[in-house]
Enzyme design. Structure first.
Site, PDB file in Angstrom:
ATOM      1  N   HIS A   1     -11.119  -1.483 -15.264  1.00 54.50           N
ATOM      2  CA  HIS A   1     -11.559  -0.678 -14.127  1.00 54.50           C
ATOM      3  C   HIS A   1     -13.020  -0.248 -14.262  1.00 54.50           C
ATOM      4  O   HIS A   1     -13.694  -0.060 -13.241  1.00 54.50           O
ATOM      5  CB  HIS A   1     -10.685   0.574 -13.999  1.00 54.50           C
ATOM      6  CG  HIS A   1      -9.383   0.341 -13.302  1.00 54.50           C
ATOM      7  ND1 HIS A   1      -8.239  -0.043 -13.966  1.00 54.50           N
ATOM      8  CD2 HIS A   1      -9.042   0.421 -11.995  1.00 54.50           C
ATOM      9  CE1 HIS A   1      -7.253  -0.170 -13.101  1.00 54.50           C
ATOM     10  NE2 HIS A   1      -7.707   0.089 -11.899  1.00 54.50           N
TER      11      HIS A   1
ATOM     12  N   ASN B   1       0.914  -1.252  -7.707  1.00 51.90           N
ATOM     13  CA  ASN B   1       0.056  -2.318  -8.246  1.00 51.90           C
ATOM     14  C   ASN B   1       0.883  -3.308  -9.064  1.00 51.90           C
ATOM     15  O   ASN B   1       0.532  -3.661 -10.198  1.00 51.90           O
ATOM     16  CB  ASN B   1      -1.070  -1.726  -9.086  1.00 51.90           C
ATOM     17  CG  ASN B   1      -2.323  -2.594  -9.078  1.00 51.90           C
ATOM     18  OD1 ASN B   1      -2.345  -3.660  -8.455  1.00 51.90           O
ATOM     19  ND2 ASN B   1      -3.352  -2.149  -9.772  1.00 51.90           N
TER      20      ASN B   1
END
Length: 480
Positions: A347, A311
């Site tokens: 998230h 990521n």
């Protein structure tokens, strides 16, 4: 009439939203190929990108597209009326993060769902980053120090195209408006003639990891870790299964990022232009939007390598817009914790996210303390060079450490709900907590006593930023 998406979902065993997601990423390849043939100016290019990007989001989420359209509208109004105000960043940040968190509150379930909040979290970072860049640009101009990184406020069409870029609108990667502006202006065209070949490489890598993930989950699945059969395994085999499961699970993310990167390469967006001016073309310079460094990931010898390779663009974003902006705390550890807390709340609200990022902090801190002790002991380093068998044993031990314990740390991130990840950790007797907590407290002092620092080692060597913070990426080198 049979719906082809539902037919594919039934045949593959995947959910309909998952099939739509994969198809959308694949659609970006022919859409990008057509874009390469467009002969019009910036307006025509922006129109094409905006229309195709909006179509992809509508294909996946239908009328829920209004969430992202509203975000674009608010961002445009903020950029227009607060462009020179100090309120631009706090207003933009508060609105976009607040809206995302409210969306999580009303849509979250016990499993990871592919809903409108998934692309919206990508959009949130993109639009907040734009607000930061605009604010920084106006500040430089007000100080009489404008540079090549200063950007103007985008028009509404530019903002829509930037936000809904077809190759990245659903799963990323992140990229700046400055990159998009140069791309639309044609600054990268002379450097991306061989982009289709590089995109093909990324596409094939993505397909390979997708196949491995699909095959692997048939043997080590999420359901197996919750089963009574898993409870009956020996403690050693439970950890082996966790390591294999974690690796296979990560391949799911790697595959979709590689496929998305390949589509972005087709457009010609990914040229690395860190240095201004004409540069001789090199295929490696098309990795400017890479979200996974496969070579680093597959050769991990420490947990920090996962952070460096996985990521990547999101980590870079957090480094630039969170970690570095927390320098007023005058404490790297607090900045690190702040960056990880931001990632966790970005998230969602599930406890698993917070536990995973807390574990990341603990592991990275342990490695940061331990690694220099080994590196500075000359006798140990000489022994490793002289003994191939010892090097082989160290290699195996490090692979066990990086694969097995990465899987252990990934459990809360995947299972999300407290009762699920707590059950699995109970089954494996909380071994990771014991290892990492005791490692942070006792391991470094013990190693310093057993492996004292060699006298010939330089004492004034400057240590790098914490490897687990986004600031450890190559893009961020300054002290906090």
């Amino acid at each position: 009439m049979i719906n082809p998406v539902e037919a594919l979902a039934s045949a593959s065993g995947a959910s309909v939203p998952a099939i739509r997601l994969i198809l959308s990423v694949l659609f970006a390849y022919p859409i990008g190929s057509v874009y390469r043939q467009l002969k019009g100016g910036a307006t025509q290019r922006n129109l094409y990108i905006a229309f195709t990007g909006l179509s992809i989001v509508a294909f996946n989420y239908g009328t829920d597209i209004y969430h992202s359209l509203l975000a674009v509208a608010v961002s445009f109004l903020c950029n227009t009326f607060l462009g020179t105000s100090r309120l631009l960043v706090p207003v933009s940040f508060t609105y976009h993060m607040g809206y995302l968190l409210i969306g999580y509150y009303y849509t979250t379930s016990d499993t990871y769902d592919i809903k409108w909040t998934m692309p919206h979290c990508v959009l949130v970072l993109r639009l907040i980053g734009l607000a930061f860049d605009l604010s920084d640009s106006r500040k430089k101009e007000a100080d009489g120090k404008p540079d090549a990184k200063c950007i103007p406020a985008p028009s509404l069409l530019e903002l829509i195209a930037f936000t809904y870029f077809p190759a990245t609108v659903l799963v990323g990667p992140q990229f700046s408006f400055l990159r998009y502006q140069r791309f639309i202006a044609g600054a990268y065209e002379s450097h991306t003639q061989n982009a289709p070949a590089y995109a093909t490489k990324k596409f094939l890598q993505g397909v390979f990891y997708l196949v491995v993930n699909q095959v692997g989950t048939q043997y080590v699945s999420d359901a197996y870790l919750m089963s009574s059969e898993f409870e009956q395994e020996s403690l050693f085999m439970k950890h082996i299964y966790l390591g294999c499961w974690g690796r296979i699970t990560l391949y799911k993310y790697i595959s979709i990022w590689l496929l998305a990167e390949g589509a972005a390469v087709i457009y010609g967006l990914t040229y690395i232009d860190a240095k201004p001016g004409d540069r001789e073309y090199c295929s490696d310079e098309l990795s400017g939007c890479s979200n996974i460094r496969v070579g680093v990931f597959e050769n991990t010898s420490k947990y920090g390598h996962y952070v460096e390779s996985f990521n990547v663009q999101t980590n870079t974003w957090v480094a630039n817009y969170v970690y570095k902006r927390l320098r007023f705390l005058n404490n790297r550890m607090l900045s690190h914790l702040g960056a990880l807390f931001f990632l966790a709340i970005w998230h969602g609200f599930h406890s698993g996210y917070y536990i995973t990022f807390l574990l990341e902090f603990m592991v990275i801190r342990m490695e940061k303390e331990v690694e220099p002790i080994f590196a500075r002991n000359e006798k140990l380093q000489q022994l490793l060079q002289q003994q191939p068998l010892l090097r082989a044993l160290v290699f195996v031990a490090l692979k066990y450490y990086t694969i097995v314990w990465a899987g252990w740390c990934l459990v809360p991130f995947v299972f999300l709900s407290f009762h699920k990840w707590w059950h699995i950790y109970t089954v494996v007797r909380f071994s990771g907590f014991i290892l990492f907590i005791s490692g942070n407290i006792f391991l470094a002092p013990i190693l310093r006593a057993v492996l004292p620092r060699s006298s010939s080692t330089a004492k004034g060597k400057t240590e790098a930023a914490p490897a687990g913070t986004p600031a450890a990426t190559a893009e961020v080198k300054k002290d906090n």
